[in-house]
Write a protein that holds these residues in place. Structure first.
Motif, PDB file in Angstrom:
ATOM      1  N   LEU A   1     -17.587  -7.037 -39.863  1.00 46.98           N
ATOM      2  CA  LEU A   1     -16.961  -5.805 -40.360  1.00 46.98           C
ATOM      3  C   LEU A   1     -17.806  -4.583 -40.015  1.00 46.98           C
ATOM      4  O   LEU A   1     -17.279  -3.559 -39.555  1.00 46.98           O
ATOM      5  CB  LEU A   1     -16.766  -5.894 -41.876  1.00 46.98           C
ATOM      6  CG  LEU A   1     -16.195  -4.642 -42.551  1.00 46.98           C
ATOM      7  CD1 LEU A   1     -14.806  -4.322 -42.025  1.00 46.98           C
ATOM      8  CD2 LEU A   1     -16.165  -4.816 -44.073  1.00 46.98           C
ATOM      9  N   LEU A   2     -19.110  -4.689 -40.212  1.00 51.85           N
ATOM     10  CA  LEU A   2     -19.980  -3.568 -39.872  1.00 51.85           C
ATOM     11  C   LEU A   2     -20.019  -3.339 -38.372  1.00 51.85           C
ATOM     12  O   LEU A   2     -20.112  -2.193 -37.906  1.00 51.85           O
ATOM     13  CB  LEU A   2     -21.391  -3.817 -40.411  1.00 51.85           C
ATOM     14  CG  LEU A   2     -21.523  -3.768 -41.935  1.00 51.85           C
ATOM     15  CD1 LEU A   2     -22.944  -4.108 -42.363  1.00 51.85           C
ATOM     16  CD2 LEU A   2     -21.131  -2.382 -42.473  1.00 51.85           C
ATOM     17  N   ARG A   3     -19.929  -4.419 -37.595  1.00 53.55           N
ATOM     18  CA  ARG A   3     -19.874  -4.261 -36.141  1.00 53.55           C
ATOM     19  C   ARG A   3     -18.592  -3.523 -35.717  1.00 53.55           C
ATOM     20  O   ARG A   3     -18.602  -2.748 -34.771  1.00 53.55           O
ATOM     21  CB  ARG A   3     -19.925  -5.632 -35.462  1.00 53.55           C
ATOM     22  CG  ARG A   3     -21.204  -6.409 -35.676  1.00 53.55           C
ATOM     23  CD  ARG A   3     -22.378  -5.772 -35.006  1.00 53.55           C
ATOM     24  NE  ARG A   3     -22.232  -5.746 -33.565  1.00 53.55           N
ATOM     25  CZ  ARG A   3     -22.950  -5.002 -32.737  1.00 53.55           C
ATOM     26  NH1 ARG A   3     -23.859  -4.189 -33.217  1.00 53.55           N
ATOM     27  NH2 ARG A   3     -22.773  -5.050 -31.440  1.00 53.55           N
ATOM     28  N   VAL A   4     -17.512  -3.760 -36.442  1.00 47.42           N
ATOM     29  CA  VAL A   4     -16.258  -3.053 -36.152  1.00 47.42           C
ATOM     30  C   VAL A   4     -16.431  -1.557 -36.410  1.00 47.42           C
ATOM     31  O   VAL A   4     -16.000  -0.717 -35.600  1.00 47.42           O
ATOM     32  CB  VAL A   4     -15.112  -3.626 -36.996  1.00 47.42           C
ATOM     33  CG1 VAL A   4     -13.890  -2.711 -36.944  1.00 47.42           C
ATOM     34  CG2 VAL A   4     -14.745  -5.022 -36.508  1.00 47.42           C
ATOM     35  N   VAL A   5     -17.056  -1.201 -37.532  1.00 54.30           N
ATOM     36  CA  VAL A   5     -17.302   0.212 -37.837  1.00 54.30           C
ATOM     37  C   VAL A   5     -18.172   0.842 -36.754  1.00 54.30           C
ATOM     38  O   VAL A   5     -17.930   1.969 -36.299  1.00 54.30           O
ATOM     39  CB  VAL A   5     -17.969   0.364 -39.222  1.00 54.30           C
ATOM     40  CG1 VAL A   5     -18.359   1.822 -39.473  1.00 54.30           C
ATOM     41  CG2 VAL A   5     -17.034  -0.127 -40.315  1.00 54.30           C
ATOM     42  N   GLN A   6     -19.180   0.092 -36.316  1.00 55.07           N
ATOM     43  CA  GLN A   6     -20.033   0.592 -35.238  1.00 55.07           C
ATOM     44  C   GLN A   6     -19.234   0.791 -33.954  1.00 55.07           C
ATOM     45  O   GLN A   6     -19.446   1.769 -33.228  1.00 55.07           O
ATOM     46  CB  GLN A   6     -21.175  -0.379 -34.976  1.00 55.07           C
ATOM     47  CG  GLN A   6     -22.241  -0.364 -36.065  1.00 55.07           C
ATOM     48  CD  GLN A   6     -23.339  -1.375 -35.776  1.00 55.07           C
ATOM     49  OE1 GLN A   6     -23.070  -2.477 -35.326  1.00 55.07           O
ATOM     50  NE2 GLN A   6     -24.566  -0.994 -36.025  1.00 55.07           N
ATOM     51  N   GLY A   7     -18.348  -0.144 -33.677  1.00 55.00           N
ATOM     52  CA  GLY A   7     -17.529  -0.009 -32.480  1.00 55.00           C
ATOM     53  C   GLY A   7     -16.642   1.221 -32.525  1.00 55.00           C
ATOM     54  O   GLY A   7     -16.496   1.937 -31.525  1.00 55.00           O
ATOM     55  N   LEU A   8     -16.046   1.484 -33.686  1.00 51.85           N
ATOM     56  CA  LEU A   8     -15.200   2.669 -33.839  1.00 51.85           C
ATOM     57  C   LEU A   8     -16.004   3.949 -33.624  1.00 51.85           C
ATOM     58  O   LEU A   8     -15.585   4.861 -32.905  1.00 51.85           O
ATOM     59  CB  LEU A   8     -14.562   2.680 -35.226  1.00 51.85           C
ATOM     60  CG  LEU A   8     -13.507   1.606 -35.499  1.00 51.85           C
ATOM     61  CD1 LEU A   8     -13.146   1.595 -36.985  1.00 51.85           C
ATOM     62  CD2 LEU A   8     -12.255   1.855 -34.659  1.00 51.85           C
ATOM     63  N   SER A   9     -17.171   4.034 -34.262  1.00 55.63           N
ATOM     64  CA  SER A   9     -17.979   5.249 -34.141  1.00 55.63           C
ATOM     65  C   SER A   9     -18.554   5.400 -32.740  1.00 55.63           C
ATOM     66  O   SER A   9     -18.605   6.510 -32.195  1.00 55.63           O
ATOM     67  CB  SER A   9     -19.099   5.260 -35.185  1.00 55.63           C
ATOM     68  OG  SER A   9     -19.938   4.128 -35.037  1.00 55.63           O
ATOM     69  N   ALA A  10     -18.982   4.292 -32.142  1.00 49.93           N
ATOM     70  CA  ALA A  10     -19.513   4.359 -30.775  1.00 49.93           C
ATOM     71  C   ALA A  10     -18.433   4.799 -29.795  1.00 49.93           C
ATOM     72  O   ALA A  10     -18.706   5.529 -28.833  1.00 49.93           O
ATOM     73  CB  ALA A  10     -20.081   3.001 -30.364  1.00 49.93           C
ATOM     74  N   GLY A  11     -17.195   4.367 -30.042  1.00 51.10           N
ATOM     75  CA  GLY A  11     -16.099   4.785 -29.184  1.00 51.10           C
ATOM     76  C   GLY A  11     -15.870   6.279 -29.238  1.00 51.10           C
ATOM     77  O   GLY A  11     -15.475   6.899 -28.243  1.00 51.10           O
ATOM     78  N   GLY A  12     -16.127   6.880 -30.379  1.00 49.91           N
ATOM     79  CA  GLY A  12     -15.963   8.321 -30.515  1.00 49.91           C
ATOM     80  C   GLY A  12     -17.171   9.120 -30.080  1.00 49.91           C
ATOM     81  O   GLY A  12     -17.084  10.344 -29.942  1.00 49.91           O
ATOM     82  N   GLU A  13     -18.291   8.449 -29.866  1.00 51.92           N
ATOM     83  CA  GLU A  13     -19.529   9.149 -29.519  1.00 51.92           C
ATOM     84  C   GLU A  13     -19.555   9.619 -28.069  1.00 51.92           C
ATOM     85  O   GLU A  13     -19.867  10.776 -27.777  1.00 51.92           O
ATOM     86  CB  GLU A  13     -20.726   8.221 -29.783  1.00 51.92           C
ATOM     87  CG  GLU A  13     -22.061   8.740 -29.285  1.00 51.92           C
ATOM     88  CD  GLU A  13     -22.526   9.979 -30.025  1.00 51.92           C
ATOM     89  OE1 GLU A  13     -23.200  10.825 -29.395  1.00 51.92           O
ATOM     90  OE2 GLU A  13     -22.215  10.114 -31.224  1.00 51.92           O
ATOM     91  N   PHE A  14     -19.231   8.723 -27.140  1.00 57.09           N
ATOM     92  CA  PHE A  14     -19.433   9.026 -25.726  1.00 57.09           C
ATOM     93  C   PHE A  14     -18.628  10.233 -25.267  1.00 57.09           C
ATOM     94  O   PHE A  14     -19.163  11.148 -24.627  1.00 57.09           O
ATOM     95  CB  PHE A  14     -19.079   7.802 -24.873  1.00 57.09           C
ATOM     96  CG  PHE A  14     -19.259   8.014 -23.393  1.00 57.09           C
ATOM     97  CD1 PHE A  14     -20.477   7.802 -22.798  1.00 57.09           C
ATOM     98  CD2 PHE A  14     -18.195   8.422 -22.603  1.00 57.09           C
ATOM     99  CE1 PHE A  14     -20.652   8.003 -21.434  1.00 57.09           C
ATOM    100  CE2 PHE A  14     -18.351   8.623 -21.237  1.00 57.09           C
ATOM    101  CZ  PHE A  14     -19.591   8.416 -20.650  1.00 57.09           C
TER     102      PHE A  14
END
Length: 447
Positions: free
Chosen positions: A129-142
């Motif tokens: 679940l935390l990896r999913v949150v990281q994936g969402l935020s990382a997707g918005g970072e770049f």
């Protein structure tokens, strides 16, 4: 393919504002890749703590760990679409503040999670679940970071400014390797497996607070402000409206697909040589954890050394020439590199030079890559478009690298699997890169 959108050339920003934007754009990316590096370097320990119920083999646990790794990458495109849309509508600054907060919170919580021995089957689900949150935020970072860097870049320096996004990838991975190596060096194996692995994840909290402070001081980009005023002439103090064309959705989609193709060699080779390498060396070539980390640090040093020079070179001779050279060199060197690492008679120095060179040639693609993507999209779709192209490429070719390579080696016993993987992806990427125009680096970003 560059979307033909008519509009004025990019706005100007003074050197202090440009440098401030460079730092604020880079810092979130550093945290993101620091965490992803730590997760990759501690993959075997995380597998033992979260994915090893009674009766499960170490290989099965490692595959499950990389499956969680891949899942986070597959949520990157979702994050790129959601946050990209916000960034193109409400601005780069507020969106980048949001994503760095999410990444910091999720990474810190991983360092506090109970393990399988404590809460049983809930442990891998909480981690995922935390990896999913990281994936969402990382997707918005770049998309936001590259938009900020390139839209604030002085004329003729987009390659250098955009390369700092990739440079902070190297810095983040190096910092992750260093923070993984430190407890591995000073702690016993049992202490490292019990609690020492948590320390690098907890360090994300002060890093994230520093990133938040920098982004709160960030101004909105000249390109976004100008486009917003052109679309809403009622804004007080706005200049005379400038015609802004909205790129058709079909053309944006085609540009996203082409951009992902241009990046696939960078994505696959980067993760294979810079993140998956420690687990490959430990599980396939039977090296120690410390030896694997040293090899990865050397590869990342080569990566870091070539990125900014490659971006600067692309400002002079074009993105196409530099990125194609990188993709071809990776494909040519992949098998010789692995064979050297597999050779028990090869000297440590020779192996060090080989992994350094592997990282350096990946940097030839990573340096010009961000600017190349920014030049494919207009301001009204830049955050979303380049973010999705990057996220899709990373989801498929980076996020799956560890899973594909580990599972393929497990099934076939072929230690050359990583080389096959990067050769095929770099060959396809080369074909996509050849469609670049030679003068894209000289054209202004379009509004």
């Amino acid at each position: 393919m560059t979307i033909p959108v008519q509009g004025p050339v990019e706005g100007t920003a003074g050197p202090p504002r440009s440098r401030r934007a460079l730092v604020a754009g880079s810092v979130g990316n550093f945290i993101e890749w620091y965490e992803f590096g730590v997760y990759g370097y501690f993959a075997t320990i995380i597998a033992a703590n979260f994915f090893t119920p009674d009766g499960a083999s170490e290989a099965e646990a490692l595959v499950r760990t990389y499956a969680s790794f891949a899942l986070a990458f597959f949520f990157r495109p979702v994050g790129a679409a959601v946050f990209g849309r916000l960034g193109d509508r409400i601005g780069r600054r507020p969106t980048l503040i949001t994503v760095v907060l999410l990444m910091t919170a999720a990474t810190t919580l991983i360092g506090l999670l109970p393990t399988y021995d404590t809460v049983g089957a809930a442990a891998p689900w909480l981690l995922t679940l935390l990896r999913v949150v990281q994936g969402l935020s990382a997707g918005g970072e770049f998309g936001g970071a590259v938009s900020v860097m390139t839209e604030f870049a002085p004329p003729g320096r987009r390659g250098v400014y955009g390369s700092w996004q990739s440079f902070t990838v190297a810095l983040g991975l190096l910092a992750g390797a260093g923070m993984a190596a430190l407890p591995a060096t000073v702690l016993s194996e049992s202490a490292l497996a019990d609690w020492g692995w948590r320390l690098p994840f907890l360090l994300a909290l002060p890093l994230g607070l520093a990133a938040l402070w920098l982004r709160l001081r960030l101004e909105e980009t000249p390109s976004f402000r100008r486009t917003a005023r052109a679309q809403d002439p009622a804004v007080p103090g706005a200049p005379q409206p400038v015609p802004v064309a909205t790129a058709p959705a079909r053309e944006v989609a085609r540009a996203i697909a082409l951009g992902a193709g241009r990046l696939m060699g960078w994505s696959a080779a980067g993760y294979t040589f810079l993140v998956v390498l420690p687990s490959y060396l430990q599980n396939t070539l039977d090296t120690t954890f410390q030896q694997a980390l040293v090899a990865t640090v050397v590869a990342n040093l080569g990566f870091a050394a070539s990125i900014v020079p490659a971006g600067a070179l692309s400002d002079r001779i074009g993105r196409r020439a530099v990125m194609v050279a990188g993709a071809v060199l990776v494909a040519v060197l992949a098998f010789p590199l692995l064979h050297l690492l597999q050779d028990p008679g090869a000297s440590t120095a020779a192996k060090g030079v080989a992994v350094f060179a592997a990282g350096a040639v990946v940097g030839l693609m990573a340096g010009p890559g961000p600017a190349m993507l920014a030049e494919m999209f207009p301001t009204s779709a830049r955050y979303t478009g380049l973010g999705l192209a990057y996220a899709l490429s990373n989801a498929v070719f980076s996020g799956c690298a560890g899973l594909v390579i580990t599972e393929a080696i497990k099934r076939t016993g072929d230690a050359d699997i990583p080389a096959y993987y990067v050769v095929v992806t770099c060959a396809v990427s080369t074909l996509a890169l050849l469609t670049l125009r030679g003068d894209d680096h000289r054209r202004a970003l379009r509004d």
